[in-house]
Enzyme design. Structure first.
Site, PDB file in Angstrom:
ATOM      1  N   LYS A  10       0.847  -1.213   0.000  1.00 19.49           N
ATOM      2  CA  LYS A  10       0.000   0.000   0.000  1.00 19.49           C
ATOM      3  C   LYS A  10       0.870   1.245   0.000  1.00 19.49           C
ATOM      4  O   LYS A  10       2.034   1.204   0.413  1.00 19.49           O
ATOM      5  CB  LYS A  10      -0.934   0.034   1.220  1.00 19.49           C
ATOM      6  CG  LYS A  10      -0.252  -0.112   2.591  1.00 19.49           C
ATOM      7  CD  LYS A  10      -0.084   1.154   3.370  1.00 19.49           C
ATOM      8  CE  LYS A  10       0.477   0.874   4.767  1.00 19.49           C
ATOM      9  NZ  LYS A  10       1.229   1.931   5.370  1.00 19.49           N
ATOM     10  N   ALA A 102       9.091  -1.456   6.107  1.00 17.46           N
ATOM     11  CA  ALA A 102       9.335  -0.486   5.035  1.00 17.46           C
ATOM     12  C   ALA A 102       8.197   0.528   4.905  1.00 17.46           C
ATOM     13  O   ALA A 102       8.276   1.459   4.117  1.00 17.46           O
ATOM     14  CB  ALA A 102       9.517  -1.223   3.714  1.00 17.46           C
ATOM     15  N   GLY A 103       7.106   0.323   5.663  1.00 18.23           N
ATOM     16  CA  GLY A 103       5.974   1.244   5.579  1.00 18.23           C
ATOM     17  C   GLY A 103       5.039   0.932   4.430  1.00 18.23           C
ATOM     18  O   GLY A 103       4.184   1.743   4.060  1.00 18.23           O
ATOM     19  N   GLY A 106       3.247  -4.716   4.322  1.00 22.26           N
ATOM     20  CA  GLY A 106       3.360  -6.126   3.918  1.00 22.26           C
ATOM     21  C   GLY A 106       2.712  -7.094   4.900  1.00 22.26           C
ATOM     22  O   GLY A 106       1.898  -7.930   4.503  1.00 22.26           O
ATOM     23  N   SER A 108       0.494  -6.533   7.204  1.00 21.86           N
ATOM     24  CA  SER A 108      -0.950  -6.300   7.297  1.00 21.86           C
ATOM     25  C   SER A 108      -1.672  -6.898   6.093  1.00 21.86           C
ATOM     26  O   SER A 108      -2.757  -7.480   6.226  1.00 21.86           O
ATOM     27  CB  SER A 108      -1.253  -4.798   7.352  1.00 21.86           C
ATOM     28  OG  SER A 108      -0.591  -4.207   8.438  1.00 21.86           O
ATOM     29  N   ASP A 141      -3.770  -1.305  10.059  1.00 26.11           N
ATOM     30  CA  ASP A 141      -3.681  -1.238   8.598  1.00 26.11           C
ATOM     31  C   ASP A 141      -4.302  -2.446   7.906  1.00 26.11           C
ATOM     32  O   ASP A 141      -4.285  -2.515   6.675  1.00 26.11           O
ATOM     33  CB  ASP A 141      -2.205  -1.197   8.164  1.00 26.11           C
ATOM     34  CG  ASP A 141      -1.596   0.179   8.328  1.00 26.11           C
ATOM     35  OD1 ASP A 141      -2.358   1.142   8.485  1.00 26.11           O
ATOM     36  OD2 ASP A 141      -0.359   0.265   8.292  1.00 26.11           O
TER      37      ASP A 141
HETATM   38  O1  C5P Z   1      -2.256  -1.241  14.914  1.00 27.69           O
HETATM   39  P1  C5P Z   1      -0.859  -1.696  14.779  1.00 27.69           P
HETATM   40  O2  C5P Z   1      -0.569  -2.939  15.589  1.00 27.69           O
HETATM   41  O3  C5P Z   1      -0.393  -1.835  13.380  1.00 27.69           O
HETATM   42  O4  C5P Z   1       0.034  -0.558  15.414  1.00 27.69           O
HETATM   43  C1  C5P Z   1       1.398  -0.744  15.704  1.00 27.69           C
HETATM   44  C2  C5P Z   1       1.823   0.334  16.686  1.00 27.69           C
HETATM   45  O5  C5P Z   1       1.845   1.611  16.045  1.00 27.69           O
HETATM   46  C3  C5P Z   1       0.907   0.496  17.868  1.00 27.69           C
HETATM   47  O6  C5P Z   1       1.263  -0.365  18.907  1.00 27.69           O
HETATM   48  C4  C5P Z   1       1.121   1.946  18.252  1.00 27.69           C
HETATM   49  O7  C5P Z   1       2.323   2.073  18.976  1.00 27.69           O
HETATM   50  C5  C5P Z   1       1.353   2.622  16.912  1.00 27.69           C
HETATM   51  N1  C5P Z   1       0.134   3.226  16.334  1.00 27.69           N
HETATM   52  C6  C5P Z   1      -0.380   4.389  16.869  1.00 27.69           C
HETATM   53  N2  C5P Z   1      -1.502   4.950  16.313  1.00 27.69           N
HETATM   54  C7  C5P Z   1      -2.081   4.397  15.238  1.00 27.69           C
HETATM   55  C8  C5P Z   1      -1.564   3.220  14.676  1.00 27.69           C
HETATM   56  C9  C5P Z   1      -0.446   2.672  15.240  1.00 27.69           C
HETATM   57  O8  C5P Z   1       0.137   4.912  17.865  1.00 27.69           O
HETATM   58  N3  C5P Z   1      -3.139   4.994  14.714  1.00 27.69           N
END
Ligand code: C5P
Length: 278
Positions: A10, A102-103, A106, A108, A141
């Site tokens: 993405k 890498a952002g 992948g 997700s 994501d």
């Molecule tokens: O939701 P996900 O597990 O991908 O998020 C990884 C980390 O990124 C979270 O534990 C949090 O530290 C941070 N995050 C956040 N705010 C978001 C998405 C992610 O602080 N909206």
């Protein structure tokens, strides 16, 4: 019979951080396009029913990934088993082409592919709304990959709404081989300060969103060498944008020829960086 699901990367084209929430997550507004059809930047998840559940990981970017219960594919599978109230034993094979950290989403995307694969393989008949709820439990994501196309993301990014297709400019993606941890970038927002919380002004349908990523300052603070990639892209006619929390950058160009000239220049300059034309 072996079933296969494609798991594309993405591109966040607009990422506004509106503030930090009481639960520690950040309130976001995102416009993301799923990069469907970019063959060398798409993972594939294959599987067939078996007597036990196993996961094997191969592919150019699969090295170092662990196929244990911490893997998002298996986490997704466990959620499916919880929902189905029975074991779903299968042989799964993940072919990785999207770089990790890498952002590009992948992991997700693999998780979303696992939800779709298991639902189909075992005829679970789970509706889209149920899959979206499960996806949100797996990560902020994950839901957007169930929608595909161009998606508006709200909340922590997990509340997704399909947008009209928004044409992509010619894009060059550059991966410098660095790995940036998403939680450390979000934590660093507290050190570098929150960007001005300005949400996306209402746009004409189908219009290209402003090229913006509010995580850029925090990611550069966590990983200063990211600046080298930005500067190399700025030296071309492109406009660089950090992908999510890094480490890839995406540069957009007015014309395909400009993008291709930039790709030739950058690969000459830094043969160790990976490039994709989108
Ligand atoms: O939701 P996900 O597990 O991908 O998020 C990884 C980390 O990124 C979270 O534990 C949090 O530290 C941070 N995050 C956040 N705010 C978001 C998405 C992610 O602080 N909206």
């Amino acid at each position: 019979m072996v079933l296969a699901i494609q798991a594309p990367a993405k591109l966040n084209r607009f990422l506004a951080v509106l503030g930090r929430r009481a639960d520690g997550f950040h309130e976001l507004e995102l416009v993301t396009t799923v990069l469907e059809g970019v063959a060398n930047l798409t993972d594939t998840l294959e599987g067939e029913p078996a007597s036990t559940l196993t996961l094997a990981i191969t592919g150019p970017t699969g090295d170092g990934l662990v196929a244990d219960e911490s893997n998002l594919v298996l986490k997704a599978w466990r959620l499916l088993e919880e929902e189905a109230k029975r074991p779903l034993p299968a042989t799964l094979h993940l072919e990785k082409r999207i770089p990790h950290g890498a952002g590009l989403g992948g992991g997700s995307s693999d998780a979303a592919a696992a939800l779709r694969l298991g639902n189909r393989m075992f005829d679970l008949g789970l509706e889209d709304q149920v899959l979206l709820r499960m996806a949100a439990r797996l990560g902020s994501d994950v839901p957007l990959f169930l929608l595909g196309g161009t998606v508006l993301g709200l909340g922590r990014g997990e509340r997704v709404f399909p947008l009209r297709p928004v044409p992509l400019e010619p894009i060059l993606l550059v991966h410098p081989g660095l790995h940036v941890s998403t939680p450390s970038v979000y934590r660093a927002l507290q050190d570098v300060g929150y960007p001005f919380p300005e949400a996306l002004a209402s746009q004409p349908e189908g219009a290209v969103p402003p090229w913006r990523n509010d995580l850029t300052g925090a990611a550069l603070w966590v990983c200063p060498p990211l600046a080298e990639v930005r500067d190399a892209l700025r030296d071309t006619s492109g406009e660089p944008l950090l992908c999510g929390s890094g480490s890839c950058w995406a540069a957009r160009y007015a014309r395909v020829q400009d993008r291709d000239a930039a790709a030739a220049r950058i690969s000459g300059l830094r043969p160790d960086w990976d490039l994709w034309r989108v």
